[in-house]
Write a protein that holds these residues in place. Structure first.
Motif, short mmCIF file in Angstrom:
data_model
loop_
_atom_site.label_atom_id
_atom_site.label_comp_id
_atom_site.label_asym_id
_atom_site.label_seq_id
_atom_site.Cartn_x
_atom_site.Cartn_y
_atom_site.Cartn_z
N SER A 95 0.82 -1.22 0.00
CA SER A 95 0.00 0.00 0.00
C SER A 95 0.85 1.26 0.00
O SER A 95 0.37 2.33 -0.39
CB SER A 95 -0.93 -0.01 1.22
OG SER A 95 -0.19 -0.04 2.43
N THR A 126 -10.93 -4.14 3.39
CA THR A 126 -9.62 -3.86 3.98
C THR A 126 -9.79 -2.82 5.08
O THR A 126 -10.89 -2.31 5.31
CB THR A 126 -8.64 -3.36 2.89
OG1 THR A 126 -7.32 -3.22 3.45
CG2 THR A 126 -9.09 -2.02 2.33
N ASP A 128 -7.99 0.71 6.76
CA ASP A 128 -7.06 1.84 6.76
C ASP A 128 -5.98 1.72 5.69
O ASP A 128 -4.80 1.50 5.97
CB ASP A 128 -6.41 1.99 8.15
CG ASP A 128 -7.34 2.65 9.15
OD1 ASP A 128 -8.27 3.34 8.72
OD2 ASP A 128 -7.13 2.46 10.37
N LEU A 129 -6.40 1.88 4.45
CA LEU A 129 -5.43 1.95 3.36
C LEU A 129 -4.46 3.11 3.59
O LEU A 129 -4.83 4.15 4.13
CB LEU A 129 -6.15 2.14 2.03
CG LEU A 129 -6.91 0.93 1.47
CD1 LEU A 129 -7.73 1.36 0.25
CD2 LEU A 129 -5.96 -0.18 1.10
N SER A 132 -6.27 6.50 0.65
CA SER A 132 -7.63 6.08 0.31
C SER A 132 -7.89 6.13 -1.19
O SER A 132 -8.79 5.45 -1.68
CB SER A 132 -8.64 6.97 1.04
OG SER A 132 -8.46 8.33 0.67
N GLN A 135 -8.44 3.00 -3.76
CA GLN A 135 -9.67 2.32 -4.11
C GLN A 135 -9.98 2.46 -5.60
O GLN A 135 -10.67 1.62 -6.18
CB GLN A 135 -10.83 2.89 -3.29
CG GLN A 135 -10.66 2.69 -1.79
CD GLN A 135 -11.76 3.35 -0.98
OE1 GLN A 135 -12.91 2.96 -1.07
NE2 GLN A 135 -11.41 4.35 -0.20
N VAL A 142 -14.78 -1.67 -3.12
CA VAL A 142 -13.81 -1.75 -2.02
C VAL A 142 -14.44 -1.14 -0.77
O VAL A 142 -14.92 0.00 -0.80
CB VAL A 142 -12.50 -1.00 -2.36
CG1 VAL A 142 -11.53 -1.06 -1.19
CG2 VAL A 142 -11.86 -1.60 -3.61
N ASP A 143 -14.43 -1.89 0.32
CA ASP A 143 -14.86 -1.38 1.62
C ASP A 143 -13.62 -1.09 2.46
O ASP A 143 -12.98 -2.02 2.97
CB ASP A 143 -15.75 -2.39 2.34
CG ASP A 143 -17.09 -2.58 1.65
OD1 ASP A 143 -17.53 -1.63 0.97
OD2 ASP A 143 -17.68 -3.67 1.76
N ASN A 144 -13.25 0.18 2.55
CA ASN A 144 -12.07 0.59 3.32
C ASN A 144 -12.52 0.95 4.73
O ASN A 144 -12.90 2.09 5.01
CB ASN A 144 -11.38 1.77 2.64
CG ASN A 144 -10.13 2.21 3.37
OD1 ASN A 144 -9.46 1.41 4.04
ND2 ASN A 144 -9.80 3.49 3.28
N HIS A 146 -12.31 1.59 8.89
CA HIS A 146 -11.42 2.41 9.71
C HIS A 146 -11.36 1.85 11.13
O HIS A 146 -12.39 1.47 11.70
CB HIS A 146 -11.91 3.86 9.76
CG HIS A 146 -11.93 4.52 8.42
ND1 HIS A 146 -10.95 4.34 7.47
CD2 HIS A 146 -12.83 5.38 7.85
CE1 HIS A 146 -11.24 5.05 6.39
NE2 HIS A 146 -12.38 5.68 6.60
#
Length: 485
Positions: A95, A126, A128-129, A132, A135, A142-144, A146
């Motif tokens: 990342s 995932t 905490d990319l 962000s 995505q 994509v479900d990012n 937190h």
């Protein structure tokens, strides 16, 4: 959950087991092995036909083997006629390589996103990319998630006098993450920036006379520029809210504003800058002296040193250039080593942790570290998305304690990568009182057992609820909300 299978990769079997336990399930059977030459072999030992499949895999010290294993598992489920395959990646590998940092660099995170799509993944979950915007690399949803709500709840429940604390970013690139947590807890925030020092000589003079234009915050830059040139553009920054009376004008045309008309985080800084020997509505006497919330210190080999510490050796280019700024600029452009940032000059184009660590530890280079914000006699939360190398964390902690006079320091991150002896160095640092991370990245039991300062938050409930809502087609918005307790 009927019609659902959850497979565990080799990187995080413990986390996957907790997720399945929260859902009242058991992990599906799969055989993960390696041939003698290092090739990965995967066998799915249960039927996946028309099933909703979730593959849980995080980072690990053998990150490339982990990625290959994930891709093969997804491909095997696709070949087994699974109806939908979701990759659950608590820590998304590569990342930090989400942008080109040189003209011949690779955007490795985008390449990994393409590989996952080719393998057959239809959804990504995932936490905490690092950026962000990543995505946008995917052609699937994509479900990012937190970890901030979990961290904020832990702070409220376990930190004494947390309402008086200050959230601090250890570099300019992490300010957005820091301000998000500060807003959630309704706290003030600060920032620590590090710049390489040029030229020979002692830094005591520059420590006292250097202007505060090293502050990288966009609002701070505008305020500093307006104060230096005495332009009326300050009114653009401190414009009163619509419907209120217009501010008074000084003879030179600039505005006089009460601290009440400014956001709470800017009151102290702007009140010190606004006005020349004036008295505000609150009876506060203003002057044109340097703001007390800006503190500078010398950093040598990653540690704060006294002002009279002998400067280390510098490069030939800077010694030839001397103290003349123009000469120094020309000399450095021809002879000094270039540290390439991301193309386009983006605001978060900071060095990776490995590059940052190497620069900080160079014994021939001295740095100037600047602390923006008042942390005296307060608890400080130093926040970032991951802890990989200890250098920048220790430097920030020493700055807020030795120069800012903070009383307690918490190092907070989502992903506990802890490369090499990072955890041991953080444990041995006298300026760090607590280390707060999550179990998104597997931490060796022996390391965790020997670290008395370490606290690990469990993400299994967050991931389990995300999987459940994804399976039933429910909204995941409640997972981003802070629960006040």
């Amino acid at each position: 959950m009927r019609g659902t299978l959850i497979f565990s990769g080799s990187s995080c079997p413990a986390l996957t087991g907790k997720v399945c336990e929260n859902l009242g399930m058991t992990p599906a059977d799969a055989e993960l092995t390696q041939f003698s030459n290092g090739e990965t072999s995967v066998r799915i030992l249960t039927s996946v036909r028309e099933k909703d499949v979730f593959v849980v895999q995080s980072g690990s010290p053998k990150i490339n083997d982990t990625i290959m294993e994930l891709l093969i598992m997804i491909s095997a489920c696709k070949g087994g006629s699974a109806s939908k395959i979701t990759a659950v990646l608590p820590y998304f590998p590569y990342s930090r390589q989400s942008k080109k940092k040189s003209h011949r660099g690779a955007i490795t995170a985008r390449m990994l996103a393409n590989l996952l799509g080719v393998a057959g993944v239809k959804h990504i979950i995932t936490v905490d990319l690092h950026a962000s915007q990543m995505q946008g690399f995917f052609k699937c949803p994509v479900d990012n998630l937190h970890a901030e709500p979990l961290i904020a709840r832990w702070i409220r429940q376990n930190v004494p006098d947390w309402k008086e604390a200050v959230v601090v970013s250890k570099n300019a690139g992490g300010t957005k993450r820091v301000t998000s947590l500060a807003d959630a807890l309704k706290l003030n925030f600060g920032m620590v920036t590090t710049d390489k020092k040029r030229g020979n000589g002692n830094m005591t003079g520059s420590m006292l006379l250097n202007p505060i234009d090293a502050v990288l915050d966009p609002i701070g830059e505008q305020v500093n520029e307006a104060v230096e040139h005495e332009e009326p553009s300050v009114s653009n920054i401190t414009q009163p809210i619509a419907g209120t009376a217009s501010p008074a004008r000084r003879p030179n045309g600039s505005s006089m504003h009460s601290a009440k008309s400014l956001p709470s985080r800017l009151r102290s800084s702007t009140s010190a800058l606004d006005g020349v020997d004036e008295e505000g509505e609150d009876g506060v006497e203003y002057n044109d002296q340097r703001a007390h919330e800006v503190t500078q210190a010398r950093l040598v080999q990653g540690h704060i040193v006294p002002d009279d510490f002998e400067s280390p050796a510098v490069s030939a280019a800077t010694s030839v250039a001397g103290d003349d700024p123009m000469t120094m600029s020309h000399a450095s452009s021809f002879f000094a080593p270039q540290h390439h940032a991301a193309l386009g000059g983006s605001g978060d184009a900071a060095e990776s942790s490995d590059e940052e660590e190497e620069i900080l530890k160079d014994p021939k280079v001295e740095h100037m570290v600047t602390l923006v914000g008042d942390v005296k006699n307060r608890t400080v939360f130093i926040v970032d998305d991951m802890i990989d190398k200890p250098g920048s964390w220790i430097a920030a902690a020493e700055t807020v304690v030795k120069r800012g006079l903070a009383k307690k320091v918490y190092c907070i991150a989502t992903h506990a990568v802890f490369g090499a002896d990072c955890l041991e160095q953080l444990q041995d640092c006298d300026c760090i009182d607590h280390i707060l991370v999550t179990n998104s990245y597997p931490i060796p039991e022996e390391k965790a057992r020997n670290a008395s300062k370490l606290t690990v938050l469990d993400l299994s409930y967050l991931l389990a609820e995300a999987i459940r809502r994804n399976h039933y087609g429910e909204s995941i918005s409640p997972l981003f909300q802070h629960i006040m307790e």
